[in-house]
Design a protein around this motif. Sequence first.
Motif, PDB file in Angstrom:
ATOM      1  N   LYS A 195      50.387  35.996  42.787  1.00 39.21           N
ATOM      2  CA  LYS A 195      50.677  35.132  41.645  1.00 39.21           C
ATOM      3  C   LYS A 195      49.440  34.397  41.132  1.00 39.21           C
ATOM      4  O   LYS A 195      49.429  33.927  39.997  1.00 39.21           O
ATOM      5  N   ILE A 196      48.381  34.279  41.943  1.00 38.07           N
ATOM      6  CA  ILE A 196      47.216  33.482  41.530  1.00 38.07           C
ATOM      7  C   ILE A 196      46.490  34.073  40.306  1.00 38.07           C
ATOM      8  O   ILE A 196      46.236  33.305  39.370  1.00 38.07           O
ATOM      9  N   PRO A 197      46.056  35.356  40.240  1.00 38.33           N
ATOM     10  CA  PRO A 197      46.170  36.419  41.238  1.00 38.33           C
ATOM     11  C   PRO A 197      44.910  36.525  42.097  1.00 38.33           C
ATOM     12  O   PRO A 197      43.798  36.314  41.607  1.00 38.33           O
ATOM     13  N   GLU A 198      45.126  36.873  43.379  1.00 35.21           N
ATOM     14  CA  GLU A 198      44.033  37.114  44.312  1.00 35.21           C
ATOM     15  C   GLU A 198      44.404  38.280  45.222  1.00 35.21           C
ATOM     16  O   GLU A 198      45.575  38.641  45.349  1.00 35.21           O
ATOM     17  N   THR A 199      43.393  38.817  45.876  1.00 39.04           N
ATOM     18  CA  THR A 199      43.590  39.815  46.915  1.00 39.04           C
ATOM     19  C   THR A 199      43.380  39.158  48.269  1.00 39.04           C
ATOM     20  O   THR A 199      42.872  38.037  48.360  1.00 39.04           O
ATOM     21  N   ILE A 200      43.709  39.871  49.321  1.00 37.23           N
ATOM     22  CA  ILE A 200      43.447  39.346  50.661  1.00 37.23           C
ATOM     23  C   ILE A 200      41.949  39.203  50.873  1.00 37.23           C
ATOM     24  O   ILE A 200      41.487  38.266  51.538  1.00 37.23           O
ATOM     25  N   GLU A 201      41.167  40.091  50.276  1.00 36.66           N
ATOM     26  CA  GLU A 201      39.709  39.975  50.398  1.00 36.66           C
ATOM     27  C   GLU A 201      39.225  38.673  49.749  1.00 36.66           C
ATOM     28  O   GLU A 201      38.351  37.987  50.294  1.00 36.66           O
ATOM     29  N   ASP A 202      39.787  38.335  48.582  1.00 33.01           N
ATOM     30  CA  ASP A 202      39.418  37.081  47.920  1.00 33.01           C
ATOM     31  C   ASP A 202      39.739  35.883  48.817  1.00 33.01           C
ATOM     32  O   ASP A 202      38.925  34.966  48.980  1.00 33.01           O
TER      33      ASP A 202
END
Length: 284
Positions: A195-202
């Motif tokens: 939703k942020i959107p972000e990834t797990i890496e971010d």
Amino acid sequence: MNLKNLKRSQIAMSTFPYNRCSLDYTLDSLERIGGKAFEFQAVDPLLSLEDMGYADMRRIAKKIADHNLQCICVTPDVMNYPVNLASGSFSDRRRSITYLKTAIDCANVFGAPLIQMHVGYSLMDESPEEAWKRSADSMGELAEYAVSRDVVITSEYSVFTWKSVLQSSKDLRRMIDEVNSPGYKGMTDTVVMVKIPETIEDAVQNIGMENLRHVHFTDGLGNATSSLHMVPGEGKLPLEHILQVLDDGGYSGYLSLELQGAEDAAHEAMLKGYRWMCEHIENQ
């Protein structure tokens, strides 16, 4: 997927879907599922912080032990009035801090290393930066208290301004750095990231693996409009990839099944989620 570091002992069940059940039923259910670690959401009728004294905490701690369970995190409800650590009202902030110190005391008595919470929110017509300052001051006091109780506070972030002054993992890292206490670290949520959107890496890069102490691990629909926290394997999130990134980075915290929307079949949903986790994390 080739996991070398994550262990089944890092899988945590939770009480999130049991908010229409008694505490005895909930603990019986978690024990029957076969796990040990669990996250304890502090909501009535399971755990009402407003009414909690030390005798009550010790009574509940005994029940947990009698069921061969381990509470690893206490999660108070902090997203609505009368709790707001960033409130412009001094009395509201003091009430909120007192309430959250009770959550820390519960964690200490239960033997839980963590509490998990949002850090307060700003009103729509006030300065977000002023609300941030008040939140940081409140978190500094709570972190100091947490250290005295051998507990670590972990915070979540949210895309919604009405939930938190923390809008991203970068904001969370900024708050961690400002509070600068061993009693305050970070966490992330597999559904919220989208939703942020972000990834797990971010999330890992921004928070820092050394600061990442907790993960809410559930499936979801994989879009920015859905907040569903589903049983792993029943949604569209890249959960195996997330596990691999955490494993490669040496993540040592818990993976908590924050299932929501499963109140009508809490035991069945938690059992499915726990089994999925065990099938994908084979290391004991």
